[in-house]
Write an enzyme that holds these catalytic residues in place. Sequence first.
Site, PDB file in Angstrom:
ATOM      1  N   GLY A  14       0.820  -1.221   0.000  1.00  8.71           N
ATOM      2  CA  GLY A  14       0.000   0.000   0.000  1.00  8.71           C
ATOM      3  C   GLY A  14       0.847   1.260   0.000  1.00  8.71           C
ATOM      4  CB  ALA A  17       3.726   0.910  -6.517  1.00 11.92           C
ATOM      5  CB  VAL A  48      11.273   9.338  -0.519  1.00 16.63           C
ATOM      6  CG1 VAL A  48      11.967   9.945   0.662  1.00 16.63           C
ATOM      7  CG2 VAL A  48      11.739   7.918  -0.764  1.00 16.63           C
ATOM      8  CE  LYS A  79      10.309  18.262 -11.414  1.00 16.65           C
ATOM      9  NZ  LYS A  79      10.598  16.844 -11.176  1.00 16.65           N
ATOM     10  N   PRO A  97      13.879  22.038 -18.529  1.00 20.42           N
ATOM     11  CG  PRO A  97      13.464  23.321 -20.450  1.00 20.42           C
ATOM     12  CD  PRO A  97      14.511  22.455 -19.786  1.00 20.42           C
TER      13      PRO A  97
END
Length: 508
Positions: A14, A17, A48, A79, A97
Amino acid sequence: MTDRRIRQVVILGGGTAGWMAAAALSKAAKRQFRISLIESDEIGTIGVGEATIPTIHWFNQLVGLDEARFVRETQATYKLGIEFVGWAKPGHRYFHPFGRYGAPPDGPMFLHHLIRARLGGLADRFEDYSLATQAALAGRFAKPTDDPRNWLSTLGYAYHFDAALYARHLRELAESRGVARREGKVARVEQDGETGFVTALVTDRGERIEGDLFLDCSGMRALLIGDTLGSPFEDWSHWLPCDRALAVPSERVAPPTPFTRATADEAGWRWRIPLRHRTGNGYVYSSAFIGDDAAAAALLAGLDGRPLADPRPIRFRTGRRREAWRKNVVAVGLSSGFLEPLESTSIHLIQSAIAKLLSLFPTRDCEPLVAEQFNRVLGDDYEAVRDFLVLHYHATADRTQPLWEHCRHMMLPDTLVYKEEQFRRTGRIVLGTDELFREASWFAVLMGQGIAPRDYNPLMDAVPAGAALAHLAQVKQAIRAAAERMPSHEAALRDQIAAEPAPARAVA
Ligand code: FAD
């Protein structure tokens, strides 16, 4: 004819993924079969995985996430790319970019105009010709548009988010579509004596969960695909030598930037990922070149704000399972492999595996040809990302520390050697049709790491040099003006969160 359709899918794990797979499968299956997800609070998740790339939009739309709610509930920021600090040499900076270089109608050939002008003496930075870069570095953000006349159509964007909150968000969605979560640690795996297919997982609480198809989302443990079925792990640490990370959150001290920062360090690199409630930081390093204490000291010394916890150690090995699908087990996430997080590609590889599984969804026989196709195309994805990452490590000029010396002289994958040579000699970026990173990305990193092309596409000479330079000057000026017109990143986030529709969650 016997009904061979799958009746029960079991997802082990859990983390990001597991819940991504649960959300996507439950949406696609529309309760055609049962889905159970087993996870263990005692084991926990890797915790993370906070930076993404633009393909995340495809997945979020697939599972039906409302963007405003998602941004609010996961403490997300936008982002526009990654700033690389100190990679080609100490003190040097470049930007990778999302989106394209040049004006809206300019295609990838714009890069050849730029190369030609630089070979002719133009001293501009190539970053001047990317709206995403200019906006990011100015702390501005607007969403891309589809209108090809608008400068915003050259942008791409992704998110930074809190990985635990993202998994929770997906969990709510998956459970609302009937996914049954079971708590417990899998202690025994049962297999069919004849076929070797996994038939059931038994937890330490004695619960037995049967299934026809099993998704191994157990993280680096790879309990089913590795321990049970023995799919070999192909080790790539000779190309990607980092094997440890330390992660630490810190206090936010400034408005969040709309980009990730990756700073090269003595024996690896440090990440800085800005979220709304905190900043995520980490040091990815090679234990052959630095000790854990020295790495922790470097990480803490580089923080912008006060640390909110002690650095948390994580160990890993780069590489992939040669067969991520074996018998009736499909590995998704870290159980299928790991390429280090430099270009934030792991969540993309999870969604890529999920997309492939949906299009190759099996019957209970799990036809080996279907698994073979899955393994082939997922393997191609891993290899293309691997080459892109290796490029960052080996193409450095003035980094003298032992890790960087090692990487500068290591043998490269043939596929990368070919790409680099093509670029160096002809300015061309050669890509397979399905490669994740396209022209603009390869251009940014090849140039940023100091690989300068010696030539360009000769068709560019059809445009007189003066006219080409005038076009470049116009593009540069228009990009600067377009970036200045964009709202600040913080204002864009505020608007996004305020734009939230009625509280009802989007279901099925
Ligand atoms: P995990 O999070 O480890 O989850 C495994 C699950 O399996 C857990 O729920 C656990 O309880 C369960 N489990 C395991 N064994 C058992 C058992 N016996 N019984 C029951 N349950 C069990 N990706 C990005 O896209 N962007 C990034 O910026 C990024 N940064 C990263 C930085 C680092 C240092 C590392 C190491 C990875 C990073 N990643 C990043 C990768 C990302 O973290 C993972 O791809 C993502 O979190 C998916 O992990 P997972 O779900 O496969 O595994």
